[in-house]
Scaffold this active site. Structure first.
Site, PDB file in Angstrom:
ATOM      1  N   GLU A 285       0.822  -1.217   0.000  1.00  9.99           N
ATOM      2  CA  GLU A 285       0.000   0.000   0.000  1.00  9.99           C
ATOM      3  C   GLU A 285       0.855   1.266   0.000  1.00  9.99           C
ATOM      4  O   GLU A 285       0.409   2.311  -0.441  1.00  9.99           O
ATOM      5  CB  GLU A 285      -0.926   0.029   1.228  1.00  9.99           C
ATOM      6  N   HIS A 306       8.452 -26.807  -1.654  1.00  4.07           N
ATOM      7  CA  HIS A 306       7.844 -27.946  -2.352  1.00  4.07           C
ATOM      8  C   HIS A 306       6.699 -27.508  -3.253  1.00  4.07           C
ATOM      9  O   HIS A 306       5.946 -28.342  -3.741  1.00  4.07           O
ATOM     10  CB  HIS A 306       7.379 -28.987  -1.323  1.00  4.07           C
ATOM     11  N   LYS A 420     -14.082  -0.252  -3.910  1.00  6.70           N
ATOM     12  CA  LYS A 420     -15.176   0.131  -2.990  1.00  6.70           C
ATOM     13  C   LYS A 420     -16.260   0.871  -3.765  1.00  6.70           C
ATOM     14  O   LYS A 420     -17.447   0.615  -3.573  1.00  6.70           O
ATOM     15  CB  LYS A 420     -14.643   1.053  -1.886  1.00  6.70           C
TER      16      LYS A 420
HETATM   17  O1  PA5 Z   1      -3.646   1.096   5.641  1.00  7.19           O
HETATM   18  C1  PA5 Z   1      -4.798   1.469   5.535  1.00  7.19           C
HETATM   19  O2  PA5 Z   1      -5.124   2.633   5.756  1.00  7.19           O
HETATM   20  C2  PA5 Z   1      -5.933   0.523   5.174  1.00  7.19           C
HETATM   21  O3  PA5 Z   1      -5.505  -0.739   4.856  1.00  7.19           O
HETATM   22  C3  PA5 Z   1      -6.879   0.408   6.362  1.00  7.19           C
HETATM   23  O4  PA5 Z   1      -6.149  -0.032   7.455  1.00  7.19           O
HETATM   24  C4  PA5 Z   1      -8.039  -0.517   6.115  1.00  7.19           C
HETATM   25  O5  PA5 Z   1      -8.692  -0.179   4.913  1.00  7.19           O
HETATM   26  C5  PA5 Z   1      -9.033  -0.445   7.270  1.00  7.19           C
HETATM   27  O6  PA5 Z   1      -9.483   0.847   7.435  1.00  7.19           O
HETATM   28  P1  PA5 Z   1     -10.256   1.306   8.733  1.00  7.19           P
HETATM   29  O7  PA5 Z   1      -9.367   1.151   9.896  1.00  7.19           O
HETATM   30  O8  PA5 Z   1     -10.603   2.742   8.456  1.00  7.19           O
HETATM   31  O9  PA5 Z   1     -11.491   0.440   8.838  1.00  7.19           O
END
Ligand code: PA5
Length: 444
Positions: A285, A306, A420
């Site tokens: 990310e 394996h 989303k």
């Molecule tokens: O790193 C990030 O920001 C995302 O992966 C969030 O952690 C994930 O989408 C969960 O979001 P939230 O804590 O707002 O539910």
């Protein structure tokens, strides 16, 4: 405190020391951007000094909440996804017995929900909880993420049916934004105990906030030691006396420049499987944007030797490996002698299993390096709270530096919104009418 190490010798067949040193200035600049807050995404740098700044009062409060949940519950469900799930899962899995799911050894059992939308998963979890005393930690920074919101609605209803609304309320803790989001509103309305995720700490950098610390404490692990390990690494990284994060960030960027587009995080200890999942989110990310970034992959060895071993040894030469190499295992177990030796194993009789594992690790390293796969090692003296704390901060700092070297904003994640939007459009969420029409037209 036992320290982690980074070993880069086995990248030198592919890149030179000079290639790594060519990133010295960019690496130092990246570190300066983290410390001075002068880089992209600088409103999300709360994690940089978080370990040193975590107060004893907060840790005491989290430990008290954890103790109360442990006292009143057989099982606590930690609800969250992405950064609100992977850090706690990674640390708990690393520290607990491989068979904790069958027989918890410490604290009460922590299970996870809201990290998928599997109907069977939820139904089976409900069935499992039906005859248990359970509690809920619901974690969402935005407070609006669909997966955990669905899980919380279902489990809250189940808990309220089991206990009544008033008692259920005492077994629910929410970890969310200080003021914004549906979860904050719900927690305030219902009167849940809450913890705040600081505004300036993004989800994937939040394991050392209550997001990770509360579930880890409920599972019975020492969050003080975890934070202390991270604080030692943070201070030394920021004052320049520890250059491990710089070395790792620079080396992986030099490898990327040399055409190594995929980094495989390798472990030889199944307890680290979810640590790699956490790492994948952190790097994926943070760096995968603007059509750039090393693809973070992971394997469990020797298991995956394996299955994926063939590809790694002989497939396309676009990969490098970073091995989490654990020096000492917690237990000592030797291979017995067998007089009949029908299985032919007497040549290793008397040796520890760990010694065999180490030889598998060394043999694999030599084979993969010979096969054109550069290899870095992150050496962990042991798997413990202090070592995991160091490792977490090391990877976070290196990720920030590495993202700046790459020239991206390491602290946003615009790409996760696309799915989303389509999902909401398909589900006809109010406010998505235009997107619903557009996606219907596309689907025909
Ligand atoms: O790193 C990030 O920001 C995302 O992966 C969030 O952690 C994930 O989408 C969960 O979001 P939230 O804590 O707002 O539910």
């Amino acid at each position: 405190m036992k320290q982690i190490q980074v070993v880069t010798n086995d990248v030198l067949g592919t890149i030179s020391r000079a290639d790594i040193e060519a990133f010295d200035a960019a690496g130092k600049d990246g570190l300066a951007k983290l410390t001075n807050g002068t880089g992209a995404g600088n409103d999300f740098l709360g994690w940089v000094t978080l370990p040193q700044e975590t107060s004893t009062a907060l840790l005491d409060d989290i430990n008290a909440t954890a103790a109360s949940l442990r006292e009143n519950c057989d099982v606590v469900v930690a609800i969250g996804i992405g950064g609100s799930y992977l850090g706690a899962k990674a640390v708990i899995e690393a520290l607990q017995s491989n068979f904790a799911a069958l027989e918890p050894s410490k604290g009460c059992r922590v299970v996870f929900a809201g990290q998928n939308i599997g109907e069977d998963y939820m139904a089976e979890l409900q069935a499992y909880l039906s005859d248990k005393k359970f509690g809920i930690i619901v974690i969402s920074k935005s407070g609006t993420t669909t997966e955990p919101a669905i899980a919380f609605r279902i489990l809250r209803e189940q808990l309220e049916k089991q206990l009544g609304r008033e008692e259920a309320c005492k077994r629910i803790v929410a970890v969310t934004d200080a003021a914004r989001g549906a979860l904050r509103t719900l927690a305030t309305t219902e009167g849940y105990k809450t913890y705040v995720i600081p505004d300036n700490v993004g989800g994937r950098f939040s394991v050392l906030t209550p997001v990770g610390l509360l579930p880890i404490a409920v599972a019975g692990y020492d969050i003080r030691a975890l934070v202390e390990g991270a604080a030692v690494m943070a201070k030394a990284t920021l004052d320049g006396s520890n250059t491990l994060a710089l070395t790792y960030a620079q080396t992986r960027n030099a490898l990327y420049k040399a055409g190594k587009k995929i980094e495989i995080l390798v472990n030889y200890n199944p307890k680290l499987h979810f640590f790699a999942e956490w790492w994948k989110q952190l790097y994926g990310e943070s760096e995968g944007k603007d059509h750039k970034g090393i693809f973070p992959a992971a394997v469990d060895f020797t298991t995956d030797l394996h299955s994926m071993g063939q590809w790694i040894q002989d497939g396309e030469r676009t990969i490098f490996e970073t091995v989490l190499s654990v020096e000492s295992s917690e237990n000592e177990l030797r291979i017995p002698t067998d007089e009949s030796n029908l299985d032919g194993l007497n040549y290793i009789a008397g040796k520890r299993i760990d010694e065999v594992n180490k030889m598998a690790e060394l043999g694999t390293r030599i084979a993969h390096v010979d096969g054109g796969v550069p290899n870095m090692r992150i050496v962990l003296p042991e798997i413990s709270e202090t070592v995991l704390g160091q490792l977490i901060y090391f990877f976070e700092a290196a990720c920030g530096i590495s993202g700046y070297i790459l020239g991206v904003n390491p602290f946003n994640q615009p790409g996760v919104e696309a799915y989303k939007k389509n999902m909401f459009a398909l589900l006809e969420k109010p406010g998505y009418e235009e997107a619903t029409a557009a996606i219907r037209a596309k689907l025909g």
